[in-house]
Design a protein around this motif. Structure first.
Motif, short mmCIF file in Angstrom:
data_model
loop_
_atom_site.label_atom_id
_atom_site.label_comp_id
_atom_site.label_asym_id
_atom_site.label_seq_id
_atom_site.Cartn_x
_atom_site.Cartn_y
_atom_site.Cartn_z
N SER A 298 6.46 8.32 8.79
CA SER A 298 5.22 7.99 9.49
C SER A 298 4.07 8.87 8.99
CB SER A 298 5.39 8.12 11.01
OG SER A 298 5.92 9.37 11.29
N ASP A 299 4.42 9.95 8.28
CA ASP A 299 3.42 10.81 7.64
C ASP A 299 3.61 10.76 6.12
OD1 ASP A 299 2.17 12.51 10.00
OD2 ASP A 299 4.31 12.27 10.39
N HIS A 300 2.53 11.13 5.38
CA HIS A 300 2.66 11.07 3.93
C HIS A 300 3.75 12.00 3.42
CE1 HIS A 300 -1.63 9.50 4.05
NE2 HIS A 300 -0.92 8.54 3.50
N LEU A 301 3.76 13.23 3.95
CA LEU A 301 4.72 14.21 3.44
C LEU A 301 5.39 14.97 4.57
CD1 LEU A 301 2.25 15.60 0.80
CD2 LEU A 301 4.48 14.69 0.18
N GLU B 13 0.83 -1.21 0.00
CA GLU B 13 0.00 0.00 0.00
C GLU B 13 0.86 1.26 0.00
OE1 GLU B 13 -3.93 -1.38 2.52
OE2 GLU B 13 -2.03 -1.18 3.58
N ARG B 14 1.98 1.17 0.71
CA ARG B 14 2.88 2.33 0.73
C ARG B 14 3.49 2.57 -0.65
NH1 ARG B 14 4.88 1.13 6.01
NH2 ARG B 14 6.83 0.30 5.22
N GLU B 15 3.80 1.47 -1.34
CA GLU B 15 4.38 1.62 -2.68
C GLU B 15 3.38 2.26 -3.63
OE1 GLU B 15 5.98 -2.17 -3.79
OE2 GLU B 15 7.71 -1.92 -2.46
N ILE B 16 2.09 1.85 -3.51
CA ILE B 16 1.07 2.44 -4.37
C ILE B 16 0.94 3.94 -4.09
CG2 ILE B 16 -1.41 2.49 -4.87
CD1 ILE B 16 -1.41 -0.56 -4.35
N SER B 17 0.86 4.29 -2.81
CA SER B 17 0.69 5.71 -2.49
C SER B 17 1.93 6.51 -2.89
CB SER B 17 0.28 5.90 -1.03
OG SER B 17 1.35 6.30 -0.23
N ARG B 18 3.10 5.88 -2.81
CA ARG B 18 4.32 6.56 -3.24
C ARG B 18 4.26 6.86 -4.75
NH1 ARG B 18 10.01 3.53 -2.77
NH2 ARG B 18 8.99 2.13 -4.24
N ARG B 19 3.80 5.84 -5.50
CA ARG B 19 3.75 6.01 -6.96
C ARG B 19 2.83 7.19 -7.32
NH1 ARG B 19 1.66 0.99 -9.07
NH2 ARG B 19 3.11 0.07 -7.60
N GLN B 20 1.68 7.22 -6.64
CA GLN B 20 0.72 8.29 -6.93
C GLN B 20 1.28 9.67 -6.58
OE1 GLN B 20 -2.81 6.37 -5.02
NE2 GLN B 20 -3.85 7.83 -6.34
N MET B 21 1.88 9.76 -5.39
CA MET B 21 2.42 11.07 -4.98
C MET B 21 3.57 11.48 -5.88
SD MET B 21 2.32 11.28 -0.83
CE MET B 21 2.94 9.69 -0.35
N GLN C 144 -8.47 17.40 -4.53
CA GLN C 144 -9.05 16.08 -4.30
C GLN C 144 -9.39 15.39 -5.63
OE1 GLN C 144 -12.15 16.39 -1.40
NE2 GLN C 144 -11.32 14.62 -0.33
N LEU C 145 -9.92 16.19 -6.58
CA LEU C 145 -10.25 15.62 -7.89
C LEU C 145 -8.98 15.15 -8.62
CD1 LEU C 145 -13.00 18.09 -9.16
CD2 LEU C 145 -13.31 15.72 -8.44
N LYS C 146 -7.91 15.97 -8.50
CA LYS C 146 -6.66 15.58 -9.17
C LYS C 146 -6.11 14.28 -8.58
CE LYS C 146 -4.92 20.05 -10.75
NZ LYS C 146 -3.99 21.15 -10.45
N TRP C 147 -6.27 14.16 -7.28
CA TRP C 147 -5.81 12.94 -6.61
C TRP C 147 -6.62 11.74 -7.08
CZ3 TRP C 147 -1.74 11.31 -4.28
CH2 TRP C 147 -1.80 10.18 -3.48
N LYS C 148 -7.96 11.94 -7.17
CA LYS C 148 -8.82 10.85 -7.66
C LYS C 148 -8.47 10.51 -9.11
CE LYS C 148 -12.82 11.40 -4.68
NZ LYS C 148 -14.03 12.20 -4.51
N LEU C 149 -8.15 11.56 -9.88
CA LEU C 149 -7.77 11.36 -11.28
C LEU C 149 -6.54 10.46 -11.37
CD1 LEU C 149 -7.88 12.08 -14.34
CD2 LEU C 149 -6.55 14.11 -13.81
N SER C 150 -5.55 10.75 -10.53
CA SER C 150 -4.33 9.92 -10.60
C SER C 150 -4.63 8.48 -10.19
CB SER C 150 -3.21 10.53 -9.75
OG SER C 150 -3.38 10.21 -8.40
#
Lengths: 349, 155
Positions: free
Chosen positions: A117-120, A48-56, B123-129
């Motif tokens: 421990s936090d996203h950013l 899950e952390r890898e997925i959220s990293r990819r998105q960010m 929030q929309l941009k985040w959902k888009l990604s």
């Protein structure tokens, strides 16, 4: 793998110098932010952390063109340690790097860490006392991110963070200070108490497990809730200018009352540096302390300039020493340290 | 002899208190009256209440946990880390005390989120990604249109 380099390639906040650099080596502004509607990274598993990293990373890559992205879990441990020693990687990413990442500028004056421990967590650092600039730059970063990343926020608790110690504004101002005058004149505990009262914490810059007579400390604002950003800046600014004045006064006082003792300490230090063939880590810190005071106040032989003396604190650390002169056992490390320190002196041994 | 108050040396000692001065612990047995005079009773009552509070919360199945991330209160106490935004409302009563202890305050002051529009677009941009990642192109196209519309309106 970090390239071996000599002379060492050091971050801009150490090699540029700045206002009150004799006492304050650097000022930083640090923000903590999390994304709305999803658990904080400390409760996510690796995938899950890898997925959220990819998105960010996708989003941040567009916002931060001047930063290079490092997948911290693919880096070698030695390289992570090297960056952590110079403050360019948060220590939290040392033991548990899975699914974490780091955006870092070329001159290492700013980083954005993903999935601690936090996203950013992101910071901006400048040499000397420059609260305004670090705040403005960190705030710019925050504003840019806010356009594309929905931050977790509540009216009551402010920006939400995994540690209750950081919620609210999520803003912290920190300094690295060199205060031999205050330590020598036995005013250290007085300073620590008054910092605590003003809502700031103080810890040794050197590895706390090394109990050298350290004169280099981290000071950081500790209250993020109940104060607005302007008040946090004001408290930090007032405190740091007061501290600078206190340190200069203490240096003047010890120089008029105990000049010979101070000179003796420094000249003995130079004697060791010019002739020792092995210097242990702890001894290295003590020598750097004395030499930096000498360089700042021009007390003795002008053996080293202020920036080089500041660099000594960093280049003697294990990962730096390895990166600069190569790997080795304890014995070789101590020998390498002695050799490297000798090179820094302007006088011949 | 053991049951005589060590302060007034008259009444029966009913309370055991621990005094720590400069890291040195000393134990004293005192009576109710002396304890009250020394301000020990209130402190002790408060601690007892808090300890009981924590014990009942962390006791077996009834333990308080966050519906958002399943973090239990006892785990939070152990690690010092909250698991999600919802933890703040789940544990708000206990957090209020903790925050007062840390920050001497329990309410946020100052700047909040940017304008409402900014937050919506973010929030929309985040959902888009997220949609792009899941290859849900239909949703992605819809989200992109929505973002464009809001950005156009706010300009």
């Amino acid at each position: 793998m970090i390239e071996k380099s000599y002379p060492p390639n050091l971050p801009s906040w150490i090699s540029d110098g700045g206002e009150n650099f004799e006492v304050v080596i650097s000022t930083e502004a640090l923000y903590v932010r999390n994304l709305a509607d999803r658990p904080f990274p400390n409760t996510l598993d690796r995938e899950e952390r890898e997925i959220s990293r990819r998105q960010m990373t996708e989003i941040l890559g567009r916002i931060l063109p001047d930063y290079r992205f490092l997948e911290t879990d693919r880096m070698e441990e030695q390289d992570r340690k090297y960056l952590a020693e110079r403050g360019s990687l948060p220590e939290e990413l040392l033991p548990r790097p899975q699914g974490t990442g780091l955006f870092l500028t070329e001159i290492e004056n700013s980083w954005v860490a993903l999935n601690t421990s936090d996203h950013l967590r992101f910071r901006f650092v400048m040499p000397g006392t420059d609260v305004e600039t670090v705040y403005r730059k960190a705030r710019d970063l925050e504003e840019k991110m806010e356009q594309s990343l929905p931050f977790a926020y509540s009216e009551r608790f402010g920006f939400l963070t995994s540690r209750p110690t950081e919620c609210g504004t999520g803003l912290m101002i920190g300094f690295i200070v060199h205060i031999p005058g205050i330590v020598y004149s036995n005013n250290f505990s007085k300073l620590r108490d008054s910092l605590l009262k003003a809502g700031l914490t103080l810890k040794p810059f050197a590895d706390p497990s090394i109990s050298s007579e350290g004169h280099l400390f981290w000071i950081r604002s500790a209250h993020t809730l109940g104060l607005d950003e302007e008040e946090i800046l004001e408290t930090s600014r007032d405190m740091i200018y007061e501290l600078v004045e206190m340190e200069f006064k203490a240096r003047d006082a010890i120089m008029s009352k105990a000049r010979y003792q101070v000179e003796d300490k420094i000249l003995r230090g130079i004697g060791i540096l010019t002739h020792a063939r092995m210097i242990a880590r702890q001894e290295g810190y003590a020598l750097a302390n004395a030499l930096r005071l000498d360089a700042a106040e021009g007390i003795t032989l002008d053996a080293i300039d202020l920036i080089s003396a500041t660099e000594l604190f960093l280049v003697g650390k294990p990962a730096h020493l390895t990166a600069i002169v190569g790997e080795g056992n304890q014995l070789q490390m101590d020998t390498n340290r002695a050799e490297l320190f000798r090179d820094y002196l302007k006088i011949e041994g | 002899m053991n049951n005589i108050c060590q302060l007034c040396k008259k009444n029966n000692a009913e309370i055991k208190c621990v005094i720590v001065v400069d890291g040195v612990r000393t134990e004293k047995r005192v009576c109710q009256e002396c304890a009250r005079k020394a301000g020990i009773v209130e402190q002790n009552k408060m601690n007892r209440k808090r300890t009981r509070d924590i014990i009942t919360r962390t006791d077996s199945e009834n333990e308080l946990f966050c519906p958002g991330c399943k973090l239990t209160y006892s785990l939070f106490l152990k690690t010092g880390l909250l698991g999600c935004s919802q933890c703040y409302s789940t544990f708000s009563a206990a957090l209020t005390d903790i925050l007062k202890g840390i920050h001497s305050a329990s309410y946020h002051k100052g700047r909040g989120l940017g304008e409402e529009n900014t937050f919506d677009v973010a929030q929309l941009k985040w959902k888009l990604s997220e949609a792009v990642r899941q290859e849900d192109f239909e949703s992605a196209a819809r989200l992109r249109d929505e973002i464009k519309l809001i950005e156009k309106e706010s300009n």
